[in-house]
Write a protein that holds these residues in place. Sequence first.
Motif, PDB file in Angstrom:
ATOM      1  N   ASP A 181       0.919  -0.996   0.055  1.00 48.92           N
ATOM      2  CA  ASP A 181       0.160   0.031   0.014  1.00 48.92           C
ATOM      3  C   ASP A 181       0.772   1.365   0.051  1.00 48.92           C
ATOM      4  N   ASN A 182       1.977   1.064   0.482  1.00 52.92           N
ATOM      5  CA  ASN A 182       2.842   2.310   0.435  1.00 52.92           C
ATOM      6  C   ASN A 182       3.462   2.743  -0.566  1.00 52.92           C
ATOM      7  N   LYS A 183       3.588   4.023  -0.649  1.00 49.47           N
ATOM      8  CA  LYS A 183       4.374   4.556  -2.053  1.00 49.47           C
ATOM      9  C   LYS A 183       5.793   4.239  -2.091  1.00 49.47           C
ATOM     10  N   LEU A 184       6.332   4.053  -3.107  1.00 50.41           N
ATOM     11  CA  LEU A 184       7.612   3.936  -3.509  1.00 50.41           C
ATOM     12  C   LEU A 184       8.426   5.079  -3.061  1.00 50.41           C
ATOM     13  N   SER A 185       9.490   4.977  -2.369  1.00 49.72           N
ATOM     14  CA  SER A 185      10.353   6.052  -1.793  1.00 49.72           C
ATOM     15  C   SER A 185      11.753   5.662  -1.984  1.00 49.72           C
ATOM     16  N   LEU A 186      12.687   6.635  -1.889  1.00 49.53           N
ATOM     17  CA  LEU A 186      14.342   6.442  -2.073  1.00 49.53           C
ATOM     18  C   LEU A 186      14.731   5.575  -0.680  1.00 49.53           C
ATOM     19  N   LYS A 187      13.930   5.779   0.244  1.00 53.27           N
ATOM     20  CA  LYS A 187      14.480   5.055   1.435  1.00 53.27           C
ATOM     21  C   LYS A 187      14.330   3.402   1.237  1.00 53.27           C
ATOM     22  N   SER A 188      13.178   2.859   0.665  1.00 55.59           N
ATOM     23  CA  SER A 188      13.054   1.567   0.465  1.00 55.59           C
ATOM     24  C   SER A 188      13.854   1.020  -0.556  1.00 55.59           C
ATOM     25  N   ILE A 189      14.257   2.041  -1.705  1.00 57.92           N
ATOM     26  CA  ILE A 189      15.188   1.393  -2.833  1.00 57.92           C
ATOM     27  C   ILE A 189      16.633   1.270  -1.913  1.00 57.92           C
ATOM     28  N   PHE A 190      16.831   2.216  -1.176  1.00 61.45           N
ATOM     29  CA  PHE A 190      18.425   2.291  -0.521  1.00 61.45           C
ATOM     30  C   PHE A 190      18.472   1.286   0.593  1.00 61.45           C
ATOM     31  N   LYS A 191      17.266   0.848   1.020  1.00 58.79           N
ATOM     32  CA  LYS A 191      17.387  -0.274   2.273  1.00 58.79           C
ATOM     33  C   LYS A 191      18.376  -1.390   2.174  1.00 58.79           C
ATOM     34  N   PRO A 192      18.286  -2.119   1.133  1.00 59.02           N
ATOM     35  CA  PRO A 192      19.232  -2.989   0.954  1.00 59.02           C
ATOM     36  C   PRO A 192      20.472  -2.744   0.995  1.00 59.02           C
ATOM     37  N   ILE A 193      20.987  -1.653   0.812  1.00 57.56           N
ATOM     38  CA  ILE A 193      22.462  -1.190   0.710  1.00 57.56           C
ATOM     39  C   ILE A 193      22.753  -0.925   2.245  1.00 57.56           C
ATOM     40  N   LEU A 194      21.905  -0.441   2.831  1.00 59.77           N
ATOM     41  CA  LEU A 194      22.168  -0.105   4.257  1.00 59.77           C
ATOM     42  C   LEU A 194      22.257  -1.118   5.058  1.00 59.77           C
ATOM     43  N   LYS A 195      21.442  -2.177   4.804  1.00 61.40           N
ATOM     44  CA  LYS A 195      21.744  -3.422   5.747  1.00 61.40           C
ATOM     45  C   LYS A 195      22.716  -4.542   5.289  1.00 61.40           C
ATOM     46  N   MET A 196      23.667  -3.983   4.365  1.00 65.22           N
ATOM     47  CA  MET A 196      24.531  -4.880   3.800  1.00 65.22           C
ATOM     48  C   MET A 196      25.599  -5.185   4.954  1.00 65.22           C
ATOM     49  N   LYS A 197      26.021  -6.460   5.151  1.00 61.68           N
ATOM     50  CA  LYS A 197      27.112  -6.592   6.246  1.00 61.68           C
ATOM     51  C   LYS A 197      28.457  -6.681   5.917  1.00 61.68           C
ATOM     52  N   PRO A 198      29.633  -6.188   6.209  1.00 59.10           N
ATOM     53  CA  PRO A 198      30.903  -6.328   5.610  1.00 59.10           C
ATOM     54  C   PRO A 198      31.298  -7.837   5.685  1.00 59.10           C
ATOM     55  N   THR A 199      30.942  -8.554   6.594  1.00 61.60           N
ATOM     56  CA  THR A 199      31.283  -9.969   6.458  1.00 61.60           C
ATOM     57  C   THR A 199      30.438 -10.765   5.499  1.00 61.60           C
ATOM     58  N   ASN A 200      29.630 -10.183   4.873  1.00 64.40           N
ATOM     59  CA  ASN A 200      28.788 -10.752   3.635  1.00 64.40           C
ATOM     60  C   ASN A 200      29.527 -10.385   2.180  1.00 64.40           C
ATOM     61  N   TYR A 201      30.514  -9.594   2.330  1.00 65.61           N
ATOM     62  CA  TYR A 201      30.897  -8.851   1.171  1.00 65.61           C
ATOM     63  C   TYR A 201      31.510  -9.985  -0.024  1.00 65.61           C
ATOM     64  N   LEU A 202      32.392 -10.754   0.749  1.00 64.56           N
ATOM     65  CA  LEU A 202      32.938 -11.940  -0.284  1.00 64.56           C
ATOM     66  C   LEU A 202      32.171 -12.635  -1.101  1.00 64.56           C
ATOM     67  N   VAL A 203      31.129 -13.174  -0.238  1.00 65.36           N
ATOM     68  CA  VAL A 203      29.852 -13.952  -0.666  1.00 65.36           C
ATOM     69  C   VAL A 203      29.322 -13.123  -1.670  1.00 65.36           C
ATOM     70  N   PHE A 204      28.889 -11.728  -1.626  1.00 65.28           N
ATOM     71  CA  PHE A 204      28.318 -10.794  -2.260  1.00 65.28           C
ATOM     72  C   PHE A 204      29.081 -10.769  -3.586  1.00 65.28           C
ATOM     73  N   VAL A 205      30.379 -10.381  -3.444  1.00 70.05           N
ATOM     74  CA  VAL A 205      31.255 -10.115  -4.708  1.00 70.05           C
ATOM     75  C   VAL A 205      31.184 -11.614  -5.592  1.00 70.05           C
ATOM     76  N   LEU A 206      31.490 -12.634  -4.931  1.00 72.93           N
ATOM     77  CA  LEU A 206      31.449 -14.001  -5.823  1.00 72.93           C
ATOM     78  C   LEU A 206      30.105 -14.011  -6.418  1.00 72.93           C
ATOM     79  N   TYR A 207      28.911 -13.735  -5.855  1.00 73.23           N
ATOM     80  CA  TYR A 207      27.485 -13.908  -6.351  1.00 73.23           C
ATOM     81  C   TYR A 207      27.388 -12.832  -7.626  1.00 73.23           C
TER      82      TYR A 207
END
Length: 588
Positions: A104-130
């Motif tokens: 129901d909520n309208k699309l916002s910049l906050k929702s778009i950037f949400k995944p970036i903000l919750k990215m954990k440094p410990t997941n970066y290697l897996v993230f880069v491989l993927y």
Amino acid sequence: MKLKARDILKESTRLIGNDLWRYVLVIALTETMALLLVRQVSSRIFQLALVSAKVQGINNQNYLQILTNPIALILILFTLFLLGTFVVLQITTVLAFADRPYHDNKLSLKSIFKPILKMKPTNYLVFVLYIFIIMPLGNVGLTSVVTESLRIPSFIIEFIESVPWMMITYYLGLIVLFYLNIRFFFAFIIFYNEPGSFMQALKHSWTITRKHAYLIFKITILIGAGTILATLLALLITLLPLIVSEHFFPNNLKLVNSLLSTAFLFLVMFIVSLSSIFMIQGTVVAYHQLKGDQVSPSRAFYKPKKHSLIINSLVIIAFVFFAAVAYFDTPNHALAGSVSVVSHRGESRNAVENTLESLELAAKHKPSYVEMDIQQLADGTIVVFHDYDLKRLAGINRKLNTYTIDELRGVSIHSHGNTSTIPTLDEYLALADSLNQNIMIEIKTTTKDSPEFLGDIMKIVESHNMRDRVIYQSLDKYAILNYKEKFPDATVGYILGINIGGLEDMNVDFFSLEDYSVTTRVVNDAQRMRKGLFVWTINSEELMQFYFKTQITGIITDNLELAEEVREDMKKTPISDLFWSLDFLESR
């Protein structure tokens, strides 16, 4: 819940149809931002890394210079981080747009950037491989313009395919990556919609796709097949008027060709965008149907807004602009005859490579040069052979430079049902001279080469009065520079197995690069330095057409017959120009 590919695609079609033009606009904006902004920013940072390491580009001989320079290494890692971050941002932007009907909520910049903000440094290697390995090589599901051009260079694949166990391992690896892409199909939509890290999103996707792997495979196949059929239809629509114009309105052919080229370009861009849209919306719909979610009541009866006059005007302006570009940039057909064709190791399809038979067969096609490889034996004899051992062609696991010429005379080599022997350089050039065939010698060096090796090459060339008909190249930078210093009038080139970035200015007459490494910057660097540029190994019709329309020095190919056919076809008909705008705009 049992899902059907037909129902998912049907619901996706309905949701896409509700807001198609804004959908296309979102895709176009994210792709444009990737091409114009992110690639430019990342290329500037990468250039700083090269400057820090005091090199023009990364190649097969200087990569350690980059890896041992802390500043350069940090900048390269930051470039990868920047590109990876944008891939997430690009994909989550379009996913967020596709996911709107379920919220129901309208699309916002906050929702778009949400995944970036919750990215954990410990997941970066897996993230880069993927992001940089599993996604582009697995080639299923969501992708990004940043990573879709990543591929293994063809010369590496050819080497892998020449060794049975490596070939089996390679294709098994591709199957594994394909399967991983199927199982991680929902990773990004989960990462966008649900709390938790990227690693948890991968695990969750793995769990929910356990019983639905075939469904996902079927969806991707149907979308892919639809894209191919639509592209073929677009080609047919644009080819028929061109064929009619060629016969009835030859004087206006260039104008008609420019308009049709632009129309084809627009149609293909729209089809590709629509294919991406279906893949994105299909991912979202399948995910929510698995969860049992329904479209939000407030959006169930959404009525699309009519696209405005502004959008129509922008489309018309863009069409006129690209038509003008196509008209003025359509290449002169004379260019097709100015690019040299070099036979790679002679005619190796109907004879064993680098043999007298392969030279004789190649010479019948009258290539600009026949490329061959030379090495020195234990007794100082120079022979024509590519590999450093005899395992591939003779089945003997022994280094070539441990043989004397008398020992080598009794060795037979085999390929594609053909049998021959290894010729000496003297024998090879004697035949080339009698055939009036120019030769491109690749000098292959080892640590056991005698000090006289380079001088002996020129002595043999001069003994056949071929000094003006032979050019030289080598992967060994210092050997080829030394050769140029010894013989200043010799035409020499430096082979770059892999090159990322620009070219280093050095005392050579040309560079020789694999197609994978050829970029606009490389071509510009070669022209600025007034150096020649040979590209290898060009065996497909599409790549031949592309390079014949450029101003490189030449292509090196295994298929002389195809090169002749492509060149003649390009001179006879302008139909091939239909694809020129597409090739011109393609990022290389």
